[in-house]
Structures are given as C-alpha cells and as structure tokens.
Design a protein around this motif. Structure first.
Motif, mmCIF file in Angstrom:
data_model
loop_
_atom_site.group_PDB
_atom_site.id
_atom_site.type_symbol
_atom_site.label_atom_id
_atom_site.label_comp_id
_atom_site.label_asym_id
_atom_site.label_seq_id
_atom_site.Cartn_x
_atom_site.Cartn_y
_atom_site.Cartn_z
ATOM 1 N N ALA A 8 40.126 -32.522 15.062
ATOM 2 C CA ALA A 8 38.752 -32.018 15.195
ATOM 3 C C ALA A 8 37.836 -32.920 16.015
ATOM 4 C CB ALA A 8 38.119 -31.738 13.822
ATOM 5 N N ASP A 9 38.382 -33.935 16.676
ATOM 6 C CA ASP A 9 37.568 -34.777 17.560
ATOM 7 C C ASP A 9 37.601 -34.169 18.963
ATOM 8 O OD1 ASP A 9 36.122 -36.716 18.805
ATOM 9 O OD2 ASP A 9 37.515 -38.363 18.392
ATOM 10 N N PHE A 10 37.006 -33.001 19.081
ATOM 11 C CA PHE A 10 37.096 -32.250 20.325
ATOM 12 C C PHE A 10 36.290 -32.889 21.446
ATOM 13 C CE2 PHE A 10 38.339 -29.109 17.148
ATOM 14 C CZ PHE A 10 39.471 -28.577 17.731
ATOM 15 N N ASP A 11 35.215 -33.575 21.116
ATOM 16 C CA ASP A 11 34.444 -34.250 22.167
ATOM 17 C C ASP A 11 35.329 -35.251 22.904
ATOM 18 O OD1 ASP A 11 32.179 -32.818 21.559
ATOM 19 O OD2 ASP A 11 31.247 -34.408 20.370
ATOM 20 N N THR A 12 36.107 -36.003 22.152
ATOM 21 C CA THR A 12 36.997 -36.978 22.779
ATOM 22 C C THR A 12 38.111 -36.285 23.544
ATOM 23 O OG1 THR A 12 36.516 -38.605 21.059
ATOM 24 C CG2 THR A 12 38.495 -38.969 22.365
ATOM 25 N N LEU A 13 38.636 -35.186 22.993
ATOM 26 C CA LEU A 13 39.674 -34.441 23.706
ATOM 27 C C LEU A 13 39.155 -33.951 25.053
ATOM 28 C CD1 LEU A 13 42.413 -33.011 23.954
ATOM 29 C CD2 LEU A 13 41.360 -31.053 22.769
ATOM 30 N N TRP A 14 37.966 -33.335 25.069
ATOM 31 C CA TRP A 14 37.444 -32.828 26.342
ATOM 32 C C TRP A 14 37.165 -33.967 27.306
ATOM 33 C CZ3 TRP A 14 38.696 -28.219 27.238
ATOM 34 C CH2 TRP A 14 38.664 -27.233 26.257
ATOM 35 N N SER A 15 36.730 -35.099 26.793
ATOM 36 C CA SER A 15 36.531 -36.263 27.666
ATOM 37 C C SER A 15 37.854 -36.694 28.297
ATOM 38 C CB SER A 15 35.931 -37.431 26.873
ATOM 39 O OG SER A 15 34.616 -37.131 26.448
ATOM 40 N N ALA A 16 38.919 -36.687 27.491
ATOM 41 C CA ALA A 16 40.233 -37.063 28.012
ATOM 42 C C ALA A 16 40.727 -36.058 29.044
ATOM 43 C CB ALA A 16 41.223 -37.174 26.859
ATOM 44 N N LEU A 17 40.565 -34.770 28.765
ATOM 45 C CA LEU A 17 41.014 -33.737 29.704
ATOM 46 C C LEU A 17 40.236 -33.827 31.020
ATOM 47 C CD1 LEU A 17 41.383 -30.759 27.213
ATOM 48 C CD2 LEU A 17 43.234 -31.804 28.534
ATOM 49 N N ARG A 18 38.945 -34.115 30.937
ATOM 50 C CA ARG A 18 38.178 -34.275 32.176
ATOM 51 C C ARG A 18 38.588 -35.538 32.920
ATOM 52 N NH1 ARG A 18 33.984 -31.796 28.949
ATOM 53 N NH2 ARG A 18 33.351 -33.822 28.142
ATOM 54 N N ALA A 19 38.823 -36.629 32.193
ATOM 55 C CA ALA A 19 39.245 -37.873 32.838
ATOM 56 C C ALA A 19 40.583 -37.709 33.545
ATOM 57 C CB ALA A 19 39.325 -38.997 31.802
ATOM 58 N N ALA A 20 41.446 -36.846 32.998
ATOM 59 C CA ALA A 20 42.767 -36.606 33.591
ATOM 60 C C ALA A 20 42.720 -35.525 34.671
ATOM 61 C CB ALA A 20 43.745 -36.185 32.498
ATOM 62 N N SER A 21 41.523 -35.061 35.012
ATOM 63 C CA SER A 21 41.340 -33.989 36.005
ATOM 64 C C SER A 21 42.031 -32.705 35.587
ATOM 65 C CB SER A 21 41.841 -34.440 37.394
ATOM 66 O OG SER A 21 41.116 -35.553 37.855
ATOM 67 N N CYS A 22 42.070 -32.451 34.274
ATOM 68 C CA CYS A 22 42.694 -31.245 33.733
ATOM 69 C C CYS A 22 41.677 -30.232 33.239
ATOM 70 C CB CYS A 22 43.634 -31.617 32.578
ATOM 71 S SG CYS A 22 45.096 -32.549 33.108
ATOM 72 N N ALA A 23 40.423 -30.637 33.094
ATOM 73 C CA ALA A 23 39.361 -29.724 32.664
ATOM 74 C C ALA A 23 38.100 -30.026 33.456
ATOM 75 C CB ALA A 23 39.092 -29.859 31.170
ATOM 76 N N ASP A 24 37.343 -28.975 33.755
ATOM 77 C CA ASP A 24 36.089 -29.173 34.492
ATOM 78 C C ASP A 24 34.920 -29.293 33.515
ATOM 79 O OD1 ASP A 24 35.480 -26.572 33.644
ATOM 80 O OD2 ASP A 24 35.904 -25.663 35.594
ATOM 81 N N ALA A 25 33.722 -29.314 34.050
ATOM 82 C CA ALA A 25 32.533 -29.511 33.210
ATOM 83 C C ALA A 25 32.301 -28.354 32.263
ATOM 84 C CB ALA A 25 31.310 -29.723 34.089
ATOM 85 N N GLN A 26 32.866 -27.190 32.557
ATOM 86 C CA GLN A 26 32.738 -26.014 31.692
ATOM 87 C C GLN A 26 33.904 -25.878 30.718
ATOM 88 O OE1 GLN A 26 32.068 -25.689 35.236
ATOM 89 N NE2 GLN A 26 29.995 -26.168 34.521
ATOM 90 N N CYS A 27 34.721 -26.908 30.615
ATOM 91 C CA CYS A 27 35.883 -26.915 29.718
ATOM 92 C C CYS A 27 36.895 -25.832 30.102
ATOM 93 C CB CYS A 27 35.466 -26.765 28.253
ATOM 94 S SG CYS A 27 34.420 -28.106 27.648
ATOM 95 N N LEU A 28 37.081 -25.637 31.385
ATOM 96 C CA LEU A 28 38.070 -24.710 31.912
ATOM 97 C C LEU A 28 39.094 -25.472 32.737
ATOM 98 C CD1 LEU A 28 35.694 -21.792 32.976
ATOM 99 C CD2 LEU A 28 37.276 -21.829 31.018
#
Length: 253
Positions: A8-28
C-alpha cells in the motif's frame, strides 16, 4: 524492471516507476513500456501497509486503530483508489506490465486468513467479518488473474522462492519457516530448479536489495529503501541460455 512488495505504499511505487522511465506524470505507461521494450514486474503484496504508522500515513489519521470500522473504511478506500490507478496502468500495457499474486493479495481474495505484523497489528480493512469492507468486485476479478510466477527464458520472478509449494498460500505455507529463510539456508534452490536467475520478494532484507551472484538470485522487498531491480535481457537468446540475462543491478531512486 522489477519492483518489490508494495504494501500500500503506492506513492513510493509510482516514484520508482517514474524514476525507471516506466510511468509518466499521469501514472500511465511510457512509450518504451507501451512498445514492450521495457517490461515491468511487480513482485506482489499490493495491499496491507506494513505498520500502524504506515496506516496512519495512508489514511491521514493521527493514529490508526484496526478495531475502529471507520479507520478500516478509510484504509480500504485509500487502497482502492490506488489499486484502480494501478489497474488502469497495467491494462494499458498488459503485454509489458506483470503483477504477481502475493500472499497478502491472496488473503484478501480468499478471506481465509487474518494476516498481521510482528507488532500485533492485524490487516482487517478488507475483512467484513472483522469490521472491514469487501474489495470491489472488478478489482477482485483483476487480482484473481495475477499469475503466481513470471518467466522470461530461464529467469523466474515469483513472490517467495523457486519452490512451487511457496506459491500456494495455505496452512502449510504459513506454518513453514523456510518461506522466510530459504535464501540463507538453502540458496541452491534456484540452481536446483534449473533457473539461470530468480527474483523474489516476501522477505525484507536489511540493507536494501540482496543480490546473491553466487546462487543467482535477488531478494527485492526494498521499495521502503527506495531501490528497484534492473535486468538486461537479450531478445535473441535461447530460452534457457545463460546469455538471456546480460546484466542485473539494484537501482536507487
């Protein structure tokens, strides 16, 4: 890219996905994910914060009480919102985003076990028998489709270990101490399974991601330490070739 237990630490997950260039600012998914050039693997346990403090942060409460139905509702609602977002992300690129079923996810689906922490906190927010609420049906159907392992050639991703018995979360699983010890006591399991490399979560290891080069596996329950795993795989390698795995490293973000 492989990302450890979310809890449930989704904020950290989205930060990781963005850092890895796997998610954009809209979480897509980004273009490399949509094209299948980047493969994303979440190792499981999307639900259930790890501590009372994490529950309080998730709900915005000064202190979380698992016996309070109102608190349980807030915890469930916050997780449902983020699960909806993750579902949208995964369904935008199902060929490239893979989510493994963790034991906490399975417990929410089956309702057969009340899981908790070593400190005595019980995860009840999706348990109507203890004051919680049911996971919405469409999210339940989505999670029921999660695989118990993902394989790319001779590289395996699973929640706990290479053992098939560790992928079924029953009484034997919860009574078996090897689920938390195998990587130290019997690390040869990966080689015995005929794998070139294995990626697992479930057990938090002090110091972030554990890379065992000798026994060819990684333990990656390390989002809390702000690390994810990057693997470089050769497209043209034979399915069981050692060359299929060209490189592996823990990446801080």
């Amino acid at each position: 890219m492989a990302f450890g237990d979310v809890h449930a630490d989704f904020d950290t997950l989205w930060s990781a996905l963005r850092a890895a260039s796997c998610a954009d600012a809209q979480c897509l998914p980004t273009a490399p994910v949509l094209a299948g050039l980047f493969q994303v693997v979440l190792i499981g346990d999307l639900v259930h914060p790890k501590s009372e403090r994490d529950y309080a942060r998730l709900t915005g409460l000064p202190r979380f009480h698992s016996a309070d139905p109102d608190h349980l509702f807030l915890a469930a609602r916050a997780q449902v919102i983020q699960l909806e977002r993750l579902r949208t992300y995964q369904q935008a690129a199902p060929h490239a985003v893979h989510i493994i079923l963790g034991n906490h996810d399975d417990a929410v689906l089956s309702g057969g076990y009340v899981l908790g922490t070593g400190g005595g906190l019980s995860h009840l927010e999706f348990d109507p028998q203890h004051g919680g609420v049911l996971l919405p049906a469409h999210l339940r159907a989505w999670m029921e489709g999660f695989p118990r392992e993902v394989r790319v050639g001779a590289v395996q991703f699973a929640h706990v270990s290479p053992l098939p018995a560790h992928a079924h979360y029953d009484d034997l699983f919860y009574g078996d101490p090897s689920t938390k010890r195998w990587f130290r006591e019997t690390p040869q399991y990966v080689e015995m399974a005929g794998l070139h490399f294995g990626v697992y979560g479930h057990t938090q290891v002090e110091g972030g991601i554990l890379l065992d080069a000798d026994h060819r596996f990684a333990m990656i329950d390390a989002l809390h330490d702000r690390e994810y795993l990057e693997l470089m795989l050769a497209d043209d390698a034979a399915p069981t070739s050692d060359a299929a795995l060209q490189g592996v490293r823990a990446v801080p973000f």
